[in-house]
Design a protein around this motif. Structure first.
Motif, PDB file in Angstrom:
ATOM      1  N   UNK A  34     -21.989  10.150   1.387  1.00 33.48           N
ATOM      2  CA  UNK A  34     -22.560  11.138   1.763  1.00 33.48           C
ATOM      3  C   UNK A  34     -23.433  11.511   0.396  1.00 33.48           C
ATOM      4  N   UNK A  35     -22.822  12.059  -0.898  1.00 33.85           N
ATOM      5  CA  UNK A  35     -22.837  12.223  -1.448  1.00 33.85           C
ATOM      6  C   UNK A  35     -23.767  11.355  -3.012  1.00 33.85           C
ATOM      7  N   UNK A  36     -23.666   9.804  -2.663  1.00 38.28           N
ATOM      8  CA  UNK A  36     -24.354   9.127  -3.459  1.00 38.28           C
ATOM      9  C   UNK A  36     -23.423   8.778  -4.510  1.00 38.28           C
ATOM     10  N   UNK A  37     -22.678   9.290  -5.411  1.00 38.23           N
ATOM     11  CA  UNK A  37     -22.151   9.027  -6.420  1.00 38.23           C
ATOM     12  C   UNK A  37     -20.658   8.605  -6.890  1.00 38.23           C
ATOM     13  N   UNK A  38     -20.382   8.037  -7.722  1.00 34.98           N
ATOM     14  CA  UNK A  38     -19.580   7.655  -8.272  1.00 34.98           C
ATOM     15  C   UNK A  38     -18.645   8.539  -9.175  1.00 34.98           C
ATOM     16  N   UNK A  93     -35.014  -1.630  -1.038  1.00 36.06           N
ATOM     17  CA  UNK A  93     -33.935  -0.775  -1.350  1.00 36.06           C
ATOM     18  C   UNK A  93     -34.114  -0.306  -2.687  1.00 36.06           C
ATOM     19  N   UNK A  94     -33.840   1.272  -3.126  1.00 39.87           N
ATOM     20  CA  UNK A  94     -33.416   1.355  -4.285  1.00 39.87           C
ATOM     21  C   UNK A  94     -31.924   2.356  -4.263  1.00 39.87           C
ATOM     22  N   UNK A  95     -31.207   2.194  -4.572  1.00 39.85           N
ATOM     23  CA  UNK A  95     -30.092   3.022  -4.697  1.00 39.85           C
ATOM     24  C   UNK A  95     -29.226   3.903  -6.185  1.00 39.85           C
ATOM     25  N   UNK A  96     -29.884   5.543  -6.162  1.00 42.31           N
ATOM     26  CA  UNK A  96     -30.004   5.848  -7.063  1.00 42.31           C
ATOM     27  C   UNK A  96     -28.620   6.592  -6.774  1.00 42.31           C
ATOM     28  N   UNK A  97     -27.390   6.323  -7.605  1.00 44.56           N
ATOM     29  CA  UNK A  97     -26.182   5.665  -7.261  1.00 44.56           C
ATOM     30  C   UNK A  97     -25.935   6.822  -8.945  1.00 44.56           C
ATOM     31  N   UNK A 114     -24.441  -3.830  -8.700  1.00 38.96           N
ATOM     32  CA  UNK A 114     -24.092  -3.810  -7.337  1.00 38.96           C
ATOM     33  C   UNK A 114     -25.282  -2.836  -6.838  1.00 38.96           C
ATOM     34  N   UNK A 115     -25.400  -1.956  -7.563  1.00 40.47           N
ATOM     35  CA  UNK A 115     -26.934  -0.622  -7.063  1.00 40.47           C
ATOM     36  C   UNK A 115     -27.368  -1.067  -7.054  1.00 40.47           C
ATOM     37  N   UNK A 116     -27.972  -1.934  -9.070  1.00 42.65           N
ATOM     38  CA  UNK A 116     -29.901  -2.376  -9.659  1.00 42.65           C
ATOM     39  C   UNK A 116     -30.527  -3.709  -8.640  1.00 42.65           C
ATOM     40  N   UNK A 117     -29.822  -4.470  -8.373  1.00 44.11           N
ATOM     41  CA  UNK A 117     -30.511  -5.906  -7.614  1.00 44.11           C
ATOM     42  C   UNK A 117     -30.504  -5.301  -6.911  1.00 44.11           C
ATOM     43  N   UNK A 118     -31.359  -5.667  -6.367  1.00 50.78           N
ATOM     44  CA  UNK A 118     -32.468  -5.495  -4.623  1.00 50.78           C
ATOM     45  C   UNK A 118     -31.089  -6.130  -4.015  1.00 50.78           C
TER      46      UNK A 118
END
Length: 872
Positions: A547-551, A501-505, A394-398
């Motif tokens: 907003x905190x970009x965390x799980x 786009x890169x999602x650093x979660x 979900x986060x690593x595939x562009x």
């Protein structure tokens, strides 16, 4: 064709039988091909050469593989003679007599237009127009036909008709293959406008040779969007027809060969000219499809200017009737009932970016895959990168996250229309492909919008290409292809040349040390926005904090839910009763929904504990109310937190909810406001530069001319923006010109919102508007803008319920309302609250006895409480 004449050694037959046929083709001014009537297939054909006359020979191209042969041009007046006969005879019935038949099988005779010899004599007409000469060397004095021809020729000479006129008669046909260097430019220059043409040859049902007028270019045209069965050339030079190839060719020939038509030249990929032939009697492309002589082809459908949906509809008609090439056709959904083929369902979960779980009206859950699209995926070497890293598609595939979010925001909790296009059978694993279970593939629409098409048009999915004979595809496949073409042209999403786009979660689920670092921040933030990514059980969830970009793993406070079955070191733990029901309840309510959470603490395993709210509903309370959870002892402890807290009441709502500021942090707020206003004064915001969006934090200029921190709740228009003042609790509708971006130094990260919402414990507010207004007026006069003491008694659906005391007398405000007969008591059954409930009930009885306010007519609750706007 060369000029022809009857061999002198063969005598004419005096008893030649009269025969009939339909003129299929005019080869030259003195030769035609006639056919019989079709019976169960293409009819027989024969060439008839006109006796006693000669016409100019038509051009002939040198035979391939024979270097000694050369191209020969049209002889003078050959084309005009051919055209004279073509316009007169094509498709018409004629009668003819065969007078001579040579040893090689060539037939010569007289041809008449119509059913008998009373019709127009074709040879006479040609000679009379000066388009043919009479073969005088074989004239016999006793032959009236030859004598009449000679007389007609003399008259044509005298009148200087046709070839007997001075000059002219030359004509050049230019084969486009040899005379135009760039066919694509030629096609583009015509701007897809209809061109007059003559169909000169039909190669098969969907490929013809056409003479474009008036410039006489000879071109090969393939019909756009379709393909007919063809004739395969074998190694020995013979041709073997595919099933229905001969029938398809005859279908096109009988309607178009040597007919005057219009052609729209639509495209020229790879030197192949694609076009549509228009005839007054219909469009041959659509007719071929409708009669089952052709199938649609995806690669050229897009250029069909008449609308691809017409071709699909024509093909669908042939499939339904199972005609010709579709005689063995079985629809992809033939084994489905109508109710299983089309239905309305509620979307419960989005799976990746091409599938969703829906709930049917029957209560059954079903996974639906969007037809004919492929979600974003990693190609080539990227698949092998970071093998040691925990891969999160979900986060690593562009663009996977963007695609999922588009579907989630558009569909979750909404009802959609589902049309099943096909059922993809289960497949086993291959060398490079995984196994797939059976898939129900469908077109999903909401509000008339095809979700797959919308996804593709944004560049968040691609369209699957199929084999031509693969009928398992979307019923709106052409729209998907067109949407993808637009996305490619506009460089959207996957087709963009920009950096992906890169999602650093940060996944801090179960990471105790990381959780400890996040805890203070989440506690200070108060209510935070989150998306429920996964539901482990009724009270255990995984949340994504945007907003905190965390799980994080989140446990509901105050309740104890039945445990689901799970693997333990000692084996499988058996599920407790009602665990599945609790988990399903939570899933249906919050899975993939946007929620608000208040983090209070964390456990030893790094899981956060707190309250979760969705659309004003407290999930912990909802589970308890539905008998799917028990109240945990910590709920009582939590309810007792903050005993006798000094607060300042800043706002009271019509619902009798109110907002307070903690006196303890009041100094921080005052300091922040002074600093913020000083900075704004030195650097005033540019009016109109801020574009408000729902949920944004900003600053707003209040009626007093001062700036305050606010949150955008709704944007009706630039002139009507609904804002909530987060430090005071009041609301206002303002123009966007009175809003500006909040300076980072004064955001809620540095000082959380200071206004906290509460409601009165133990009391019921009157439903009657006048009675309620009396209560609100009383409260506003007593406590608004004053300092009070507040105590949280228990948690409500949307906010904590509290008792509040006057700062000076320490009297209970809510109890005072009960004593004055302005409200009723809300009876609670929790043990630790019974002392206060008893006190409130005793005060209520005193008010009733004195018939104060709402009790002035006695106890109305027994049988007509609803009529008076109260509930017992």
């Amino acid at each position: 064709m060369a000029s022809v004449s009857a061999p002198s050694q063969t005598a004419p037959s005096p008893t030649a039988a009269l025969q009939r046929g339909i003129v299929k083709m005019v080869l030259s001014g003195c030769a035609i091909i006639v056919r019989g009537q079709p019976r169960g297939g293409p009819p027989p054909e024969r060439q008839i050469n006109l006796s006693n006359i000669r016409a100019g020979a038509m051009a002939r191209r040198a035979a391939q593989g024979q270097p000694d042969t050369k191209d020969t041009p049209d002889e003078p007046w050959a084309f005009q003679a051919r055209e004279f006969l073509r316009k007169k005879l094509i498709g018409k019935e004629v009668c003819f007599t065969v007078e001579i038949k040579t040893a090689l099988g060539r037939e010569y005779g007289m041809v008449y237009l119509g059913k008998d010899t009373t019709g127009e004599n074709i040879a006479d007409s040609l000679v009379n127009e000066g388009l043919a000469t009479v073969r005088r060397e074989g004239i016999r004095g006793n032959n009236p036909d030859q004598a009449r021809l000679c007389e007609l020729e003399d008259q044509a000479k005298a009148s200087k008709k046709g070839m007997w006129s001075e000059g002219g008669g030359t004509h050049t046909i230019r084969d486009m293959k040899y005379t135009i260097e760039n066919p694509r430019n030629f096609v583009d220059s015509l701007h897809q406008k209809p061109i007059n043409a003559i169909i000169e040859h039909v190669r098969d049902g969907s490929v013809v040779r056409a003479l474009l007028l008036p410039d006489h270019y000879l071109v090969t045209v393939m019909l756009s969007g379709v393909k007919c069965p063809t004739f395969k050339r074998e190694a020995d030079g013979t041709e073997s027809p595919e099933p229905f190839a001969a029938e398809a060719k005859f279908f096109t020939e009988s309607r178009l060969l040597q007919r005057d038509v219009q052609i729209i030249l639509e495209s020229c990929p790879n030197q192949i000219i694609l076009g549509t032939i228009l005839h007054p009697n219909g469009n041959i492309t659509e007719l071929l499809l409708k009669e089952g002589f052709a199938r649609c082809v995806d690669w050229s459908m897009a250029v069909y200017t008449q609308g691809a949906e017409k071709l699909r509809a024509a093909e669908r008609s042939a499939k339904e009737r199972k005609v010709r090439i579709w005689k063995d056709y079985v629809a992809p959904t033939a084994n489905l009932d109508q109710k299983d083929r089309q239905f309305v369902a509620k979307v419960m979960q989005v799976v990746n970016a091409d599938a969703m779980v829906v709930k049917l009206n029957s209560g059954e859950y079903k996974t639906i895959h969007l037809s004919s699209i492929r979600p974003p995926r990693i190609e080539g070497e990227e698949k092998n990168k970071d093998k040691d890293k925990r891969f999160r598609p979900l986060y690593d595939i562009p663009y996977m996250f963007e695609a999922r979010e588009f579907l989630r925001k558009k569909l979750i909790g909404k009802k959609v229309n589902v049309t099943v296009d096909y059922i993809r059978a289960a497949t086993g694993p291959g060398e490079s492909t995984p196994a797939f279970s059976e898939r129900t593939c469908a077109t999903v629409t909401i509000g008339g919008i095809n979700i797959a098409e919308a996804l593709v048009s944004k560049g968040l999915a691609t369209v699957i290409r199929y084999r031509q004979d693969d009928d398992q595809r979307s019923s709106h496949y052409d729209e998907l292809l067109a949407a993808e073409a637009r996305a490619i042209k506009n460089g959207k999403g996957l087709h963009s040349k920009k950096e992906v786009p890169i999602h650093r979660v940060a996944d801090i689920s179960g990471e105790t040390q990381k959780a400890k670092q996040f805890l203070p921040f989440l506690q200070r933030a108060g209510r935070s926005e989150a998306v429920v990514e996964y539901v482990f059980s009724g009270s255990r969830l995984k949340l994504y904090m945007p907003k905190e970009t965390c799980l994080i793993t989140f446990l509901l406070a105050g309740i104890e839910c039945p445990r689901s079955s799970r693997n333990m070191p000692g084996g499988m733990q058996v599920a407790e009763p009602f665990s599945d029901e609790a988990m399903l309840f939570t899933k249906e309510l919050v899975l993939q929904r946007e929620v608000e959470v208040e983090v209070e603490s964390m456990d030893k395993a790094g899981n956060f504990i707190g309250w979760l709210h969705i659309e004003g509903l407290n999930l912990s309370v909802a589970l308890v109310e539905n008998a799917l959870s028990k109240v945990h002892f910590t709920a009582e402890r939590d309810a007792d937190r903050g005993k006798k807290r000094a607060v300042y009441v800043t706002e009271i709502c019509d619902t009798l909810h109110f907002y307070t500021q903690d006196v303890e942090t009041g100094g921080q707020l005052e300091s922040l406001m002074e600093t913020m206003r000083a900075e704004i004064a030195s650097q005033p915001p540019v009016e109109g530069s801020y574009a408000p969006r729902r949920g944004d934090y900003c600053i707003a200029k209040f009626a007093d001319g001062e700036w305050y921190r606010a949150r955008v709740e709704k944007v009706e228009s630039p002139a009507k923006v609904h804002v909530f003042y987060i430090d005071y609790g009041n609301r206002e509708v303002v123009p966007s010109t009175r809003l500006a971006a909040i300076p980072p130094a004064f955001s809620t990260r540095n000082l959380p919102a200071q206004a906290t919402e509460y409601a009165f414990a133990f009391i019921q507010i009157p439903q009657d508007e006048d009675a309620r207004a009396d209560v609100v007026d009383c409260i506003v006069k007593d406590i608004q803008n004053t300092q009070c003491l507040l105590n949280v008694e228990y948690q409500g659906p949307t906010c904590p319920l509290v008792t509040i005391q006057f700062g000076d007398t320490k009297d209970d405000v809510g109890l005072g309302l009960v004593k004055e007969g302005l409200v009723m008591v809300d009876v609670r059954k929790e043990k630790h609250l019974q002392k206060m409930v008893t006190e409130y009930l005793n005060s209520q009885e005193s008010a009733k006895s004195a018939r104060l306010n709402i009790w002035r007519y006695g106890d109305f609750r027994a049988d007509d409480a609803d009529e008076f706007g109260y509930r017992r």
